[in-house]
Write an enzyme that holds these catalytic residues in place. Sequence first.
Site, mmCIF file in Angstrom:
data_model
loop_
_atom_site.group_PDB
_atom_site.id
_atom_site.type_symbol
_atom_site.label_atom_id
_atom_site.label_comp_id
_atom_site.label_asym_id
_atom_site.label_seq_id
_atom_site.Cartn_x
_atom_site.Cartn_y
_atom_site.Cartn_z
ATOM 1 N N PRO A 229 -7.126 3.896 47.417
ATOM 2 C CA PRO A 229 -6.767 2.653 46.742
ATOM 3 C C PRO A 229 -7.175 1.372 47.477
ATOM 4 O O PRO A 229 -7.197 0.310 46.876
ATOM 5 C CB PRO A 229 -5.245 2.754 46.619
ATOM 6 C CG PRO A 229 -4.824 3.619 47.761
ATOM 7 C CD PRO A 229 -5.937 4.620 47.937
ATOM 8 N N GLY A 230 -7.448 1.444 48.789
ATOM 9 C CA GLY A 230 -8.018 0.253 49.407
ATOM 10 C C GLY A 230 -7.463 -0.167 50.757
ATOM 11 O O GLY A 230 -7.835 -1.206 51.267
ATOM 12 N N TRP B 186 -7.945 0.937 53.844
ATOM 13 C CA TRP B 186 -8.938 0.788 54.927
ATOM 14 C C TRP B 186 -9.791 -0.467 54.693
ATOM 15 O O TRP B 186 -10.122 -1.182 55.634
ATOM 16 C CB TRP B 186 -9.845 2.026 55.024
ATOM 17 C CG TRP B 186 -9.237 3.147 55.809
ATOM 18 C CD1 TRP B 186 -7.915 3.433 55.961
ATOM 19 C CD2 TRP B 186 -9.940 4.139 56.574
ATOM 20 N NE1 TRP B 186 -7.746 4.532 56.761
ATOM 21 C CE2 TRP B 186 -8.973 4.985 57.150
ATOM 22 C CE3 TRP B 186 -11.289 4.396 56.821
ATOM 23 C CZ2 TRP B 186 -9.319 6.071 57.964
ATOM 24 C CZ3 TRP B 186 -11.638 5.472 57.625
ATOM 25 C CH2 TRP B 186 -10.654 6.302 58.188
ATOM 26 N N ASP C 299 -15.919 3.847 45.838
ATOM 27 C CA ASP C 299 -15.103 5.022 45.491
ATOM 28 C C ASP C 299 -15.431 5.525 44.083
ATOM 29 O O ASP C 299 -15.844 4.758 43.215
ATOM 30 C CB ASP C 299 -13.601 4.707 45.560
ATOM 31 C CG ASP C 299 -12.765 5.965 45.805
ATOM 32 O OD1 ASP C 299 -12.280 6.155 46.935
ATOM 33 O OD2 ASP C 299 -12.626 6.790 44.879
ATOM 34 N N ASP D 94 -20.211 7.259 42.871
ATOM 35 C CA ASP D 94 -20.303 8.418 43.765
ATOM 36 C C ASP D 94 -21.191 8.034 44.945
ATOM 37 O O ASP D 94 -22.395 7.780 44.764
ATOM 38 C CB ASP D 94 -20.911 9.601 42.984
ATOM 39 C CG ASP D 94 -21.031 10.854 43.837
ATOM 40 O OD1 ASP D 94 -20.862 10.777 45.077
ATOM 41 O OD2 ASP D 94 -21.305 11.923 43.254
ATOM 42 N N ASP E 156 -13.462 7.880 54.667
ATOM 43 C CA ASP E 156 -12.187 8.589 54.504
ATOM 44 C C ASP E 156 -12.295 9.431 53.221
ATOM 45 O O ASP E 156 -11.286 9.838 52.663
ATOM 46 C CB ASP E 156 -11.055 7.554 54.396
ATOM 47 C CG ASP E 156 -9.678 8.140 54.702
ATOM 48 O OD1 ASP E 156 -9.601 9.155 55.408
ATOM 49 O OD2 ASP E 156 -8.680 7.564 54.221
ATOM 50 N N LYS F 240 -13.929 11.282 58.145
ATOM 51 C CA LYS F 240 -12.834 12.262 58.075
ATOM 52 C C LYS F 240 -13.384 13.634 57.703
ATOM 53 O O LYS F 240 -14.242 13.750 56.831
ATOM 54 C CB LYS F 240 -11.833 11.834 57.009
ATOM 55 C CG LYS F 240 -10.773 12.909 56.762
ATOM 56 C CD LYS F 240 -9.585 12.381 56.041
ATOM 57 C CE LYS F 240 -9.824 12.245 54.548
ATOM 58 N NZ LYS F 240 -8.623 11.661 53.909
HETATM 59 C C1 SAM Z 1 -7.914 9.687 51.097
HETATM 60 S S1 SAM Z 1 -8.617 8.739 49.834
HETATM 61 C C2 SAM Z 1 -9.134 7.304 50.708
HETATM 62 C C3 SAM Z 1 -8.012 6.370 51.088
HETATM 63 C C4 SAM Z 1 -8.555 5.049 51.603
HETATM 64 N N1 SAM Z 1 -9.180 5.205 52.909
HETATM 65 C C5 SAM Z 1 -7.461 4.019 51.736
HETATM 66 O O1 SAM Z 1 -7.083 3.732 52.864
HETATM 67 O O2 SAM Z 1 -7.003 3.499 50.729
HETATM 68 C C6 SAM Z 1 -10.127 9.581 49.562
HETATM 69 C C7 SAM Z 1 -10.992 8.934 48.501
HETATM 70 O O3 SAM Z 1 -12.307 9.510 48.566
HETATM 71 C C8 SAM Z 1 -12.875 9.341 47.283
HETATM 72 N N2 SAM Z 1 -14.106 10.134 47.159
HETATM 73 C C9 SAM Z 1 -14.251 11.472 47.246
HETATM 74 N N3 SAM Z 1 -15.533 11.816 47.042
HETATM 75 C C10 SAM Z 1 -16.226 10.669 46.854
HETATM 76 C C11 SAM Z 1 -17.592 10.356 46.587
HETATM 77 N N4 SAM Z 1 -18.519 11.331 46.491
HETATM 78 N N5 SAM Z 1 -17.951 9.074 46.444
HETATM 79 C C12 SAM Z 1 -17.025 8.083 46.538
HETATM 80 N N6 SAM Z 1 -15.717 8.305 46.774
HETATM 81 C C13 SAM Z 1 -15.317 9.579 46.928
HETATM 82 C C14 SAM Z 1 -11.746 9.791 46.374
HETATM 83 O O4 SAM Z 1 -11.948 9.311 45.070
HETATM 84 C C15 SAM Z 1 -10.523 9.175 47.063
HETATM 85 O O5 SAM Z 1 -10.160 7.946 46.476
#
Ligand code: SAM
Length: 241
Positions: A86-87, A89, A110, A127, A152, A192
């Site tokens: 959600p944002g 970081w 994202d 993506d 992340d 991560k």
């Molecule tokens: C753990 S969350 C991130 C939380 C974020 N760091 C924060 O602090 O708000 C992981 C995110 O990775 C995104 N994600 C996974 N695969 C992705 C991709 N191929 N491209 C973009 N985002 C991706 C997911 O949609 C998810 O929102």
Amino acid sequence: MAITWSVTTQFRTLTVRYFSRSSALGKASKGQSSNWWINRQLNDPYVKQAQEEGWRCRSAFKLIEINKRFELIKPGSVVIDCGASPGSWSQVAAKLSKSDTREGTVIGIDLQQIVPIEGVVTLAGHDFTTSTTQQRIINILNDRLADVILSDMAPSASGTAALDHDRICQLSVAVLKFSSAILTKGGHVLCKIWDGAERDKVTSIMKRMFRSVKIVKPDACRSESAEIYLLGMDFFLDRHT
Ligand SMILES: C[S@@+](CC[C@H](N)C(=O)[O-])C[C@H]1O[C@@H](n2cnc3c(N)ncnc32)[C@H](O)[C@@H]1O
């Protein structure tokens, strides 16, 4: 699935071939119950602190802690935040990269929607692994290189640990491939993964790109989680010499 790339500079060529194991792995089972998740959220001190301090989620404290230890993001830094929704970081990166005299740049990407964040350019519904998204990032950078690339990103959990591990490692390798093209000399990458058998393959690629590679598990990571962060510091492929 295989990810390969090659970067040639005046002094050396980095050629990377990463073969993932996912085709050999089994299929998913179902995740954990929502009651368990709600109870965990209610009893988590980081969730409460994040609400009090205005961070979008508890993950903020992981980046805050890592940055305190390693000083990755500084005023003026150009930061790319992969998997930003959600944002929190991106919020942290926007705060750290701005001072009274210096304005940083933060790009958050994202698959999911991202409610706009002050000081952050967001690519929601994108993506990261596609060339279209990566070209958009390059266009936003407008000839600048990135100082810090954060990932992340996490694939939707399948319930099969080995498969999830394999998929998250593929995302990290995609981040490293992109980094080899747009990271500045001396720049840093933080990725991560969920720990497992492929970790050494990913760190061995990082050791060919960064002078220092560390495995970090900040206090805010849940103790029961296999989550760890791979940190590559001081990128040494110099494309401009
Ligand atoms: C753990 S969350 C991130 C939380 C974020 N760091 C924060 O602090 O708000 C992981 C995110 O990775 C995104 N994600 C996974 N695969 C992705 C991709 N191929 N491209 C973009 N985002 C991706 C997911 O949609 C998810 O929102």
